[in-house]
Design a protein around this motif. Structure first.
Motif, mmCIF file in Angstrom:
data_model
loop_
_atom_site.group_PDB
_atom_site.id
_atom_site.type_symbol
_atom_site.label_atom_id
_atom_site.label_comp_id
_atom_site.label_asym_id
_atom_site.label_seq_id
_atom_site.Cartn_x
_atom_site.Cartn_y
_atom_site.Cartn_z
ATOM 1 N N GLY A 104 -33.797 58.678 -46.671
ATOM 2 C CA GLY A 104 -35.092 58.050 -46.888
ATOM 3 C C GLY A 104 -35.583 58.225 -48.309
ATOM 4 N N LEU A 105 -35.355 59.413 -48.886
ATOM 5 C CA LEU A 105 -35.755 59.649 -50.274
ATOM 6 C C LEU A 105 -34.972 58.755 -51.237
ATOM 7 C CD1 LEU A 105 -36.011 63.546 -50.190
ATOM 8 C CD2 LEU A 105 -37.907 61.946 -50.534
ATOM 9 N N ALA A 106 -33.668 58.582 -50.988
ATOM 10 C CA ALA A 106 -32.867 57.709 -51.848
ATOM 11 C C ALA A 106 -33.349 56.264 -51.743
ATOM 12 C CB ALA A 106 -31.393 57.818 -51.465
ATOM 13 N N ARG A 130 -30.203 47.744 -62.327
ATOM 14 C CA ARG A 130 -29.871 48.781 -63.320
ATOM 15 C C ARG A 130 -30.905 49.902 -63.317
ATOM 16 N NH1 ARG A 130 -28.579 44.137 -66.473
ATOM 17 N NH2 ARG A 130 -30.591 44.285 -67.571
ATOM 18 N N ALA A 131 -32.169 49.560 -63.139
ATOM 19 C CA ALA A 131 -33.197 50.599 -63.082
ATOM 20 C C ALA A 131 -32.961 51.528 -61.903
ATOM 21 C CB ALA A 131 -34.575 49.954 -62.984
ATOM 22 N N ALA A 132 -32.588 50.957 -60.748
ATOM 23 C CA ALA A 132 -32.285 51.790 -59.582
ATOM 24 C C ALA A 132 -31.058 52.654 -59.833
ATOM 25 C CB ALA A 132 -32.080 50.903 -58.356
ATOM 26 N N ASP A 133 -30.038 52.082 -60.491
ATOM 27 C CA ASP A 133 -28.847 52.875 -60.835
ATOM 28 C C ASP A 133 -29.235 54.143 -61.594
ATOM 29 O OD1 ASP A 133 -27.058 51.008 -59.798
ATOM 30 O OD2 ASP A 133 -26.746 50.007 -61.727
ATOM 31 N N GLY A 134 -30.010 53.954 -62.655
ATOM 32 C CA GLY A 134 -30.331 55.071 -63.528
ATOM 33 C C GLY A 134 -31.126 56.157 -62.835
ATOM 34 N N GLU A 135 -32.114 55.753 -62.037
ATOM 35 C CA GLU A 135 -32.966 56.766 -61.403
ATOM 36 C C GLU A 135 -32.252 57.476 -60.264
ATOM 37 O OE1 GLU A 135 -36.026 59.132 -61.692
ATOM 38 O OE2 GLU A 135 -35.776 57.354 -62.965
ATOM 39 N N LEU A 136 -31.414 56.760 -59.528
ATOM 40 C CA LEU A 136 -30.639 57.420 -58.475
ATOM 41 C C LEU A 136 -29.691 58.449 -59.070
ATOM 42 C CD1 LEU A 136 -29.875 54.335 -56.204
ATOM 43 C CD2 LEU A 136 -31.139 56.384 -55.490
ATOM 44 N N LEU A 137 -29.077 58.127 -60.196
ATOM 45 C CA LEU A 137 -28.192 59.086 -60.858
ATOM 46 C C LEU A 137 -28.958 60.316 -61.338
ATOM 47 C CD1 LEU A 137 -25.959 56.610 -62.890
ATOM 48 C CD2 LEU A 137 -25.157 58.217 -61.140
ATOM 49 N N ASP A 152 -25.642 64.577 -56.519
ATOM 50 C CA ASP A 152 -24.533 64.490 -55.565
ATOM 51 C C ASP A 152 -24.020 63.059 -55.427
ATOM 52 O OD1 ASP A 152 -26.780 63.485 -54.327
ATOM 53 O OD2 ASP A 152 -26.456 64.510 -52.426
ATOM 54 N N ALA A 153 -24.434 62.177 -56.350
ATOM 55 C CA ALA A 153 -23.942 60.792 -56.395
ATOM 56 C C ALA A 153 -24.304 60.006 -55.146
ATOM 57 C CB ALA A 153 -22.428 60.769 -56.641
ATOM 58 N N LEU A 195 -25.964 50.444 -55.668
ATOM 59 C CA LEU A 195 -26.961 51.022 -56.558
ATOM 60 C C LEU A 195 -26.732 52.523 -56.654
ATOM 61 C CD1 LEU A 195 -30.162 49.160 -55.290
ATOM 62 C CD2 LEU A 195 -28.530 48.442 -57.060
ATOM 63 N N GLY A 196 -26.840 53.039 -57.870
ATOM 64 C CA GLY A 196 -26.517 54.443 -58.110
ATOM 65 C C GLY A 196 -25.175 54.618 -58.768
ATOM 66 N N ILE A 197 -24.409 53.502 -58.865
ATOM 67 C CA ILE A 197 -23.122 53.498 -59.566
ATOM 68 C C ILE A 197 -23.191 52.372 -60.589
ATOM 69 C CG2 ILE A 197 -20.618 53.315 -59.353
ATOM 70 C CD1 ILE A 197 -20.944 54.039 -56.384
ATOM 71 N N ALA A 198 -23.311 52.706 -61.853
ATOM 72 C CA ALA A 198 -23.510 51.696 -62.887
ATOM 73 C C ALA A 198 -22.393 50.661 -62.877
ATOM 74 C CB ALA A 198 -23.594 52.369 -64.258
#
Length: 406
Positions: free
Chosen positions: A215-217, A240-247, A252-253, A300-303
């Protein structure tokens, strides 16, 4: 010279005056007392989170009645079809906030007939006001939230439900509706939309895993997409914005699959990105005409700097279906998946003559009934119908008549 107030105006004025300072649990009693001078008795019924039952708000001095089943009661018919129903000496009036179905207003008319059509317009107007007041009173406390629940909610579900927009919204030329299950234990699924201007956007997300971490992700991804969209960023920029913030937030990817789509209502062109998600479907004239397999990129979370949008041209009347893998991968006792073909067939079977949100309500219950035991994954559906008729079916009948006259 003093002008005598219309009794319905007096009822509305009292309701609004009291709403400024009331506690949420006061609503049912205030409404019933305000209706008494008209010789009416009123009860507010709200739909539970799973949309299976209608549950009455408490009225002081009265025993609270048992919940009513949506699928087998006159009140449920009013809720499902967004149309007033008269049965057993009562008028059951659909209660919406805009076009989001909240529940039903029960109107008893001792000494007069509930079939009196002079009640139709004022009752629908009042029900609309009550729907607005419930929505604005919800953040004040817990009582209205509890009234809409048949069981406790997990922390992950509490988080996500607070982030989501209404389940249904309609504008002049289309309707979008969504459903999310299991309602009390959803973890990583989420949806969003914006209906501004001539380029509405629609989003479905599925964060890996279940529970509060998922849920947090989902919350991080959804917040990044919204912030970027509201700053003028296009679909690739939102991803891309979601990628960066999730990383940044999840070393833990942890990743999120998603579909982000934007429909140009002037040209019919739908642009979309698919970040590791099941392919959306386009339905036309009762059949799947497109399975949207382009626009693919990594979750998302993987550029994924090479990602580009897919495009397809829709026609007025088309339906767009976005869904998570919990829909198509739901298995029965023999291990058979619900599947994409069954999803398309069921959408069309339930869509005939039904409002879009009712199509989804019945579809979600069909999927849950297909499964053997409790759901092992969240399931989310978002259905868009590009049709003025679809939009009209989500408002009460007198409002439909008013719109046709404009």
């Amino acid at each position: 010279m003093a002008v005598e107030a219309d009794p319905w105006h007096t009822l509305v004025a009292e309701l609004l005056d009291r709403s400024h300072l009331w506690r949420p649990e006061d609503l049912g009693g205030v409404l019933d007392r305000a209706a008494a001078p008209l010789g009416l008795r009123m009860t507010v019924w709200v739909a539970d989170a799973e949309q299976r039952s209608l549950r009455a708000l408490a009225v002081p001095g009265r025993a609270t009645p048992a919940p009513l089943p949506i699928d087998s009661h006159a009140a449920g018919s009013a809720f499902a079809m967004v149309e007033s129903v008269v049965a057993d000496g009562r008028r059951w009036v659909p209660m919406v906030n805009g076009t989001d179905r909240i529940g039903v207003l029960e109107v008893e008319a001792p000494g007069q007939t509930a079939r009196d059509e002079s009640l139709a317009r004022p009752c629908e107007t009042l029900a609309g006001l009550v729907g607005h007041l419930i929505t604005t009173s919800l953040p004040r406390g817990d009582s209205l939230h509890l009234a809409r629940r048949s069981g406790p909610m997990t922390a992950g579900a509490e988080l996500l439900w607070q982030l989501l927009p209404p389940l249904t919204v309609s504008v002049a030329d289309f309707t979008v509706a969504a459903v999310l299950e299991p309602a009390y234990d959803v973890g990583g699924d989420a949806f969003d939309y914006t209906v501004d201007g001539r380029r509405p956007q629609f989003i479905v997300l599925d964060a890996a895993g279940r529970g509060l971490r998922a849920g947090l992700a989902a919350a991080v991804a959804l917040s990044c997409i919204r912030a970027t969209r509201r700053s003028g960023g296009d679909l690739p920029a939102q991803a891309r914005a979601a990628d960066g913030e999730l990383l940044r937030q999840f070393p833990d990817a942890r990743f999120v699959t998603a579909v982000l789509a934007e429909l140009d209502l002037d040209t019919g062109v739908l642009r979309y990105l698919n970040a590791g998600h099941p392919p959306p479907l386009v339905l036309r004239a009762g059949a799947v005409v497109e399975t949207l397999t382009d626009g693919r990129r990594l979750p998302l979370g993987i550029a994924d700097p090479r990602a580009s949008c897919g495009e397809v041209t829709l026609r007025p009347g088309d339906r767009l279906v976005l869904y998570t893998d919990g829909v198509t991968e739901a298995r029965d006792a023999a291990g058979e998946q619900f599947g994409q073909n069954r999803l398309a067939d069921t959408v069309e079977r339930h869509a005939v003559g039904l409002p879009v949100p009712e199509t989804l309500r019945r579809l979600s219950h069909t999927i849950l009934a297909h499964q053997s035991g409790p759901p092992t994954d969240d399931l989310t559906l978002l259905l868009v119908e590009w049709s003025a008729g679809a939009a009209r079916r989500t408002v009460p009948p007198t409002s439909r008549a008013d719109e046709r006259q404009e």
